[in-house]
Design an enzyme around this catalytic site. Structure first.
Site, mmCIF file in Angstrom:
data_model
loop_
_atom_site.group_PDB
_atom_site.id
_atom_site.type_symbol
_atom_site.label_atom_id
_atom_site.label_comp_id
_atom_site.label_asym_id
_atom_site.label_seq_id
_atom_site.Cartn_x
_atom_site.Cartn_y
_atom_site.Cartn_z
ATOM 1 C CG ASP A 1 -0.370 0.022 2.506
ATOM 2 O OD1 ASP A 1 0.863 -0.153 2.598
ATOM 3 O OD2 ASP A 1 -1.100 0.215 3.497
ATOM 4 C CD GLU B 1 7.623 -0.024 7.958
ATOM 5 O OE1 GLU B 1 6.740 -0.785 7.502
ATOM 6 O OE2 GLU B 1 7.806 1.143 7.541
HETATM 7 O O1 KIV Z 1 3.642 -1.118 1.610
HETATM 8 C C1 KIV Z 1 4.833 -1.476 1.706
HETATM 9 O O2 KIV Z 1 5.691 -1.142 0.882
HETATM 10 C C2 KIV Z 1 5.190 -2.337 2.836
HETATM 11 C C3 KIV Z 1 6.618 -2.761 2.981
HETATM 12 C C4 KIV Z 1 7.552 -1.626 3.139
HETATM 13 C C5 KIV Z 1 6.806 -3.789 4.024
HETATM 14 O O3 KIV Z 1 4.344 -2.678 3.606
HETATM 15 NA NA NA Z 2 2.363 -1.696 3.380
#
Ligand code: KIV
Ligand code: NA
Length: 264
Positions: free
Chosen positions: A45, A182
């Site tokens: 997202d 994260e």
């Molecule tokens: O939306 C995204 O790019 C993510 C990753 C950074 C894990 O959730």
């Molecule tokens: Na994400």
């Protein structure tokens, strides 16, 4: 190259082999990253930021993301295709999450990712029991940026580290096949990884996770300006692309393009 399935990430972890995931939002980059050997492609997202230009991930929904999932799936021959469930599409109930996840699976996802630990465990169990593999995402969860008070490292201090450990345990027990960590201190990510029954995938979580993930435009330097500390830039695509576009514009202006070799 053999097709990557969810079990293969756990097998790689058992053999001590690290795996790499990249975000991807279209057909051509999916083909390129698949050929480069990426084990998983995430339709994140983060498209809200790097595709649509929003300043958080909250504005995008299934309407925007599902077509990108379909495009990526057409370009991915070996890599595992994982789709983010966007903000608002799954938090209310396991049933709501199933509806959202089924949209993504029909679009071509092979697994979904959702944000949340202990409180999302019932939803993770509900989805996995119904044929939908779930990648969990804990630590800094961007969809909760407003309650977390900005982009902040999570799990600093004993009490907060314990919260991260509890989240990791809950998603593992609920049946998630992997978990993204994260912006978690490396020491906490290491403990979680050692205690975890499923592979951990780090972003800003140190070198001890079983796999790593980056947003491709950050990794390739297409996104210019300030990037997070955890990003490593492997190319300067933004500068290269600007240079190419500027050259094209100037050759059109000068009449140098198109040349006889481009002309019928
Ligand atoms: O939306 C995204 O790019 C993510 C990753 C950074 C894990 O959730
Ligand atoms: Na994400």
């Amino acid at each position: 190259r053999r097709k990557v399935r969810i079990q293969h990430l756990g097998e790689m972890r058992d053999r001590g082999e690290k795996f790499a995931m990249l975000t991807t939002y279209d057909y051509l980059t999916a083909q390129i990253f698949d050929t480069a050997g990426a084990h998983a492609l995430l339709i994140g997202d983060s498209a809200a930021n790097v595709v649509f230009g929003h300043d958080s991930t909250l504005p995008v929904g299934l309407t925007e993301l599902a077509p990108l999932v379909a495009a990526v799936r057409r370009g991915a021959t070996s890599a595992l295709v994982v789709a983010d469930l966007p903000f608002g599409s799954y938090e209310r109930s396991p049933e709501q999450a199933f509806d959202a996840a089924s949209v993504m699976m029909k679009a071509g996802a092979e697994a979904v990712k959702l944000e949340g630990g202990v409180h999302m465990a019932p939803t993770i169990e509900f989805l996995t029991r119904r044929g939908i593999p779930v990648m969990a995402h804990i630590g800094f969860t961007p969809q909760s940026v407003n309650t977390l008070g900005g982009n902040r490292v999570q799990g600093r201090g004993d009490a907060d580290a314990e919260r991260i450990r509890a989240d990791a345990k809950a998603v593992d027990t609920a049946g998630a096949f992997s978990v993204v960590l994260e912006m978690v201190p490396a020491a906490v990510a290491k403990q979680v990884t050692e205690a975890s029954g499923i592979p951990t995938i780090g972003i800003g979580a140190g070198a001890d996770c079983d796999g790593q993930v980056l947003v491709w435009q950050d990794m390739a330097g297409l996104a210019r300006g300030r990037v997070a500390r955890f990003v490593k830039r492997y190319a300067d695509l933004g500068d290269q692309l600007e240079h190419a576009a500027a050259e094209y514009v100037s050759e059109v202006a000068s009449g140098e393009f198109p040349g006889p070799e481009h002309t019928f």
